[in-house]
Design an enzyme around this catalytic site. Structure first.
Site, short mmCIF file in Angstrom:
data_model
loop_
_atom_site.label_atom_id
_atom_site.label_comp_id
_atom_site.label_asym_id
_atom_site.label_seq_id
_atom_site.Cartn_x
_atom_site.Cartn_y
_atom_site.Cartn_z
CD GLN A 126 -2.39 1.35 2.76
OE1 GLN A 126 -1.81 0.91 3.74
NE2 GLN A 126 -3.54 1.99 2.85
N GLY A 127 0.67 2.10 -0.99
CA GLY A 127 1.45 3.34 -1.07
C GLY A 127 0.57 4.56 -0.91
CE1 TYR A 128 -4.05 3.88 -0.90
CE2 TYR A 128 -5.29 4.29 1.11
CZ TYR A 128 -5.23 3.78 -0.17
OH TYR A 128 -6.33 3.18 -0.69
CD GLU A 248 -12.62 -6.37 5.83
OE1 GLU A 248 -13.06 -6.65 4.71
OE2 GLU A 248 -12.75 -7.10 6.82
CB SER A 390 -3.31 7.81 14.73
OG SER A 390 -4.05 9.02 14.86
CG ASN A 391 -6.07 4.04 18.49
OD1 ASN A 391 -5.97 3.59 17.34
ND2 ASN A 391 -6.20 3.25 19.54
CD GLU A 392 -3.56 9.84 19.27
OE1 GLU A 392 -3.29 9.19 18.24
OE2 GLU A 392 -3.09 9.55 20.39
C1 LIG Z 1 4.41 -0.05 11.21
C2 LIG Z 1 3.67 0.84 10.27
C3 LIG Z 1 3.22 0.33 9.06
C4 LIG Z 1 2.59 1.15 8.15
N1 LIG Z 1 2.24 0.64 6.92
C5 LIG Z 1 1.76 1.48 5.96
C6 LIG Z 1 1.56 1.03 4.62
O1 LIG Z 1 1.79 -0.14 4.30
N2 LIG Z 1 1.15 1.92 3.70
C7 LIG Z 1 0.89 3.22 4.00
O2 LIG Z 1 0.51 3.97 3.13
N3 LIG Z 1 1.05 3.69 5.27
C8 LIG Z 1 1.50 2.85 6.24
N4 LIG Z 1 1.71 3.32 7.54
C9 LIG Z 1 1.56 4.75 7.79
C10 LIG Z 1 0.47 5.11 8.77
O3 LIG Z 1 -0.76 5.05 8.17
C11 LIG Z 1 0.82 6.51 9.31
O4 LIG Z 1 1.90 6.34 10.19
C12 LIG Z 1 -0.33 7.13 10.04
O5 LIG Z 1 -1.29 7.57 9.13
C13 LIG Z 1 0.11 8.33 10.90
O6 LIG Z 1 0.82 9.25 10.13
P1 LIG Z 1 2.22 9.82 10.61
O7 LIG Z 1 3.07 8.68 10.98
O8 LIG Z 1 2.71 10.74 9.58
O9 LIG Z 1 1.91 10.61 11.93
P2 LIG Z 1 1.28 12.07 12.04
O10 LIG Z 1 0.10 12.16 11.16
O11 LIG Z 1 2.33 13.07 11.88
O12 LIG Z 1 0.76 12.05 13.53
C14 LIG Z 1 1.59 12.32 14.65
C15 LIG Z 1 0.71 12.33 15.87
O13 LIG Z 1 -0.24 13.38 15.76
C16 LIG Z 1 -1.55 12.86 15.93
N5 LIG Z 1 -2.46 13.65 15.13
C17 LIG Z 1 -2.37 13.97 13.82
N6 LIG Z 1 -3.40 14.69 13.44
C18 LIG Z 1 -4.19 14.86 14.51
C19 LIG Z 1 -5.42 15.53 14.76
N7 LIG Z 1 -6.05 16.18 13.80
N8 LIG Z 1 -5.95 15.48 16.02
C20 LIG Z 1 -5.31 14.83 17.01
N9 LIG Z 1 -4.14 14.18 16.83
C21 LIG Z 1 -3.60 14.20 15.60
C22 LIG Z 1 -1.45 11.43 15.49
O14 LIG Z 1 -2.48 10.65 16.07
C23 LIG Z 1 -0.09 11.05 16.04
O15 LIG Z 1 -0.20 10.75 17.40
C24 LIG Z 1 2.33 2.50 8.47
C25 LIG Z 1 2.76 3.00 9.71
C26 LIG Z 1 3.42 2.19 10.60
C27 LIG Z 1 3.86 2.76 11.91
#
Ligand SMILES: Cc1cc2nc3c(=O)[nH]c(=O)nc-3n(C[C@H](O)[C@H](O)[C@H](O)COP(=O)(O)OP(=O)(O)OC[C@H]3O[C@@H](n4cnc5c(N)ncnc54)[C@H](O)[C@@H]3O)c2cc1C
Lengths: 405, 374
Positions: A126-128, A248, A390-392
């Site tokens: 998945q490349g999102y 899903e 994320s859970n947030e």
């Molecule tokens: C092990 C792992 C596997 C993954 N696999 C894939 C994959 O295969 N393909 C893919 O596309 N992505 C993948 N992801 C990416 C994942 O979806 C992102 O890490 C996730 O969306 C969070 O983005 P970020 O890491 O940039 O954190 P950020 O978005 O920068 O968030 C940092 C913190 O801020 C909080 N936050 C952000 N916005 C808000 C808000 N509006 N209100 C309150 N809190 C907020 C977040 O909850 C988090 O605690 C993977 C991530 C991990 C860790």
């Protein structure tokens, strides 16, 4: 009201069990249950075995090779597979891109890709996410520019994806790419299928905190993608991706796997000793197990309530977010308690003990073969509250989109 | 009441802070964790020059007459740097045992060498299957006429791979005793490994290990109270280390909340994260208070007060450290779970401190048992 499985459902469970007993290779299930490294081929082989049984994609429509099972049957299947130690069927192909191809892909795409997903030929990733676009996915920047050319129209893709799970094994990646900067950010995104062998793609490992290579950065430099690999219409990709998010529900809670881990936690607590008694007799620790079991009991019923209601026409509710939040928290708690049960015997980092066939070490007595992966699992499982929204972000969905706050 | 550090203490704190910032950056630490020794021998010499290896010893033995508050400030700084050097094993635990139980000759022979950075030691006390219980010692000591024979197994001996000498607990007829054993003595076998937080430890087998009568540390059969005291010191030190780590984690997390942008704004603008960060700061301040309490009381001659204070602190700091560590990872999103950033390493170290010499539940139990006694 009746919380019991029906007689047919129980028979169905028996069928799944006897299949697993007969067909799940012991060398694979031992790795899964023992927390050992799985090879790419373990996943592929299991997918092939399931496919041979006609169970390669239980949730797909029958027309595409699915089973036609109802959600409760699918849940039973998940639970039994987890309990037996079957490898997780990775969601990227089966549960993420396939439903999009079915709903929005053209017949040629459906005919080419779907059979290769269900029989395990293609490994998808998945490349999102991008470095600057995690929670705020709609801000993504990876560019795809359409070029008309005599050898065939194509997109030229430039940019970077990251956090890409198991992309090191992948044959294909489905990407959200930016095809327009006009209008709302969401309206300039397209959904592209990209062959990982295309020149210009570089996969770089990201080592996680447990020392494992599970995720990657994927770089795209002038990568040529035939226009035939566009899903649906240009600039409608966001709609397709959102469709996926709501689609899903079975499985996100991970109830089956958590039940298995709870069982394992109890086994460990019965084996480790404390004041010359099994640790599980220590009330302080046993109450911790009991508490997470209560959470899991509640989640199991919530999950069954949700999936039983599937198909009923209703406005989307907070269900998917509840399942994600509670499911991930429970997984984290279970992994933490398993580590805690070991006490200081969870300190050693013995990398070779994570390989199947580690003969053990006579000098490390007092450690079961089971102890080596537990700290690493606890560290690794912190990811579950971060990824997949994320859970947030899930709580924002409940409070803002559902409750209207 | 006086919560102030002395001029000398402040000077030491500054020295260490500068050292960590300049000579012990995270990249250096990361490389060290993967090196053969697993720590920096040059840093150990520097520690000797700073005097921190001499802190808790009497000046008659090359020491600086320091107290547990001095140790607290050292540990807090070592925590910030995620220092891998076996300071607690050598100085706090083994140094403390020799200081408290050693004969004049033993102190003479060993403490100046520790203070000078020439001698490293490790305490081989806990055993397989015994969990955190202090009196679960199955290793035996049999009198041989000229000395003792030691047989048994020890688990997760922190700092053992670098140790020149081990302090081994063993049981003879009368109770538990401590013995100084050369780490290379015949019959001593080490199974070394890195720990989850990048330090080094070993499981040890002792098989027909012969030591002389002068190897006995303290009096035969009476070691348990001495071990308990040394572990109270070590736990107080670990709590201070945890507080150093929590402060550092709060700093990097705060910086991240201010600089990481999503949805067109720094993520620190989201109230859910503001409150989380506030809770992390509250937890750290509360933990700091308890670490201070433990540091002051661990020097107390009142054993019950000392035990109770350290148990309370380890239980309390353990819970706060768990919260701060987990949330620092969470607020970093994906960046929180990568090996490349210090965040995950701070988190892992906090986790392992939580499992060393009794976890939060174990110490909560110790503390809550004192409620019955009161
Ligand atoms: C092990 C792992 C596997 C993954 N696999 C894939 C994959 O295969 N393909 C893919 O596309 N992505 C993948 N992801 C990416 C994942 O979806 C992102 O890490 C996730 O969306 C969070 O983005 P970020 O890491 O940039 O954190 P950020 O978005 O920068 O968030 C940092 C913190 O801020 C909080 N936050 C952000 N916005 C808000 C808000 N509006 N209100 C309150 N809190 C907020 C977040 O909850 C988090 O605690 C993977 C991530 C991990 C860790």
């Amino acid at each position: 009201m009746d919380l019991n499985f029906t007689a047919e459902e129980q028979l169905f469970r028996e069928d799944v069990r006897s299949f697993l007993r007969a067909k799940l290779p012991g060398e694979i299930s031992r790795k899964v249950l023992g927390g050992k490294h799985l090879a790419k081929n373990d996943f592929v082989r299991w997918q092939q075995i399931l496919h041979a049984q006609g169970w390669g994609a239980v949730a797909w429509p029958v027309a595409h090779g699915g089973t036609g099972w109802n959600p409760v049957q699918q849940h039973i299947f998940d639970e039994e597979c987890a309990d037996a130690g079957a490898p997780l069927q990775l969601p990227f192909g089966l549960k993420m891109v396939a439903p999009v191809i079915m709903a929005f892909g053209n017949p040629a795409q459906q005919q080419y890709f779907l059979p290769r997903i269900i029989d395990g030929t293609d490994w998808w990733c998945q490349g999102y996410s991008e470095p600057g676009s995690g929670s705020d996915l709609a801000s993504l920047k990876m560019r795809a520019v359409r070029v008309n050319s005599p050898e065939g129209d194509h997109y030229v893709v430039n940019g970077q994806k990251t956090w890409n799970t198991l992309g090191q094994y992948a044959d294909w990646i489905f990407c959200l790419v930016r095809t327009s900067n006009e209008g709302r950010r969401q309206e300039g995104i397209s959904f592209l299928l990209i062959d990982m062998k295309t020149p210009g793609i570089t996969v770089r490992p990201i080592i996680m905190l447990d020392g494992e290579h599970e995720i990657n950065e994927v770089w795209f430099e002038d990568v040529k993608v035939p226009v035939e690999n566009l899903i649906g219409e240009e600039n409608k990709g966001w709609t397709y991706a959102k469709f996926l998010l709501g689609h899903e529900r079975t499985g996100i809670a991970g109830v089956g796997r958590s039940k298995r881990e709870l069982k394992k936690l109890k086994e460990i607590a019965a084996k480790e000793s404390n004041h010359d008694r099994p640790l599980i007799e220590d009330q302080r620790f046993r109450d911790r197990i009991a508490q997470v079991e209560l959470e899991l009991m509640a989640l199991e019923i919530t999950n069954l309530r949700v999936i039983s209601a599937e198909g009923e026409k209703r406005a989307p509710g907070p269900e998917a977010s509840i399942l994600k939040i509670k499911g991930s928290e429970i997984q984290q708690l279970l992994s933490e308690l398993k580590m805690q049960a070991l006490g200081h015997y969870a300190l050693p980092y013995v990398e070779e003990a994570l390989d199947a066939g580690w003969p053990g070490d006579a000098l490390m007595d007092g450690y079961g073969d089971y102890s080596a992966p537990l700290s690493g699992q606890y560290f690794n499982i912190r990811k579950t509250t971060i990824y997949g929204g994320s859970n947030e972000i899930q709580k924002n969905i409940i409070s803002q989109m559902i409750l209207g706050l | 009441m006086d919560f102030n550090y002395t001029e000398e203490q402040l000077a030491l704190q500054n020295t260490l802070r500068r050292f960590i910032a300049r000579d012990y950056p995270f990249e250096h630490r990361r490389a060290l964790a993967k090196s053969a020794d697993g720590f920096d021998r040059a840093a150990w010499k520097t520690f000797a020059d700073f005097g921190i290896l001499a802190l808790p010893f009497h000046e008659d033995f090359g020491g600086l007459n320091g107290n547990a508050v001095d140790t607290m400030l050292v540990m807090e700084m070592l925590g910030r740097g995620l220092a891998l050097e076996p300071y607690v094993s050598t100085v706090v635990l083994c140094g403390g045992l020799i200081r408290d139980a050693g004969s004049a000759a033993q102190k003479e022979a060993l403490l100046p060498a520790i203070a000078g950075g020439e001698l490293m030691l490790a305490l081989a006390h806990f055993e397989p299957g015994g969990r955190y219980e202090l009196d679960r010692v199955a290793t035996t000591a049999s009198a041989t006429g000229s000395g003792w024979q030691l047989d048994g197994a020890k688990a997760v001996v922190l700092g053992a791979p670098a140790a020149d000498k081990l302090i081994v607990s063993a049981r003879d007829g009368s109770g538990i005793s401590l013995f100084l054993v050369d780490a290379k003595a015949p019959g001593v076998t080490l199974r070394t490994y890195p720990t989850q937080d990048g330090a080094r430890a070993a499981d040890i087998r002792l098989s027909k290990v012969m030591v002389g009568a002068d190897a006995l540390l303290g009096t035969a059969g009476n070691a348990l109270p001495v071990i308990e005291r040394a572990l109270d010191y070590a736990n107080a030190a670990f709590c201070a280390e945890a507080v150093g780590i929590m402060s550092a984690l709060n700093e990097v997390t705060l910086e991240y909340l201010k600089t990481r942008k999503q949805f067109g704004q720094p993520i620190g603008k989201f109230q859910a994260l503001q409150h989380r960060m506030a809770d992390m700061v509250i937890a750290t301040e509360q933990a700091r208070s308890m670490a201070t309490l433990a540091a002051v009381r661990v020097d107390s001659a009142d054993v019950a007060l000392r035990n109770r204070s350290v148990a309370a602190t380890k239980a309390y700091v353990g819970a706060q450290a768990r919260f701060v560590g987990q949330q620092a990872v969470q607020l970093h999103g994906g960046m929180g779970v990568v090996d490349e950033l210090n965040v995950a390493h701070y988190f892992k170290r906090l986790t392992m401190i939580g499992l060393t010499f009794g976890d939060a539940d174990y110490h909560l139990g110790r503390f809550s048992d004192t409620l019955l006694a009161a």
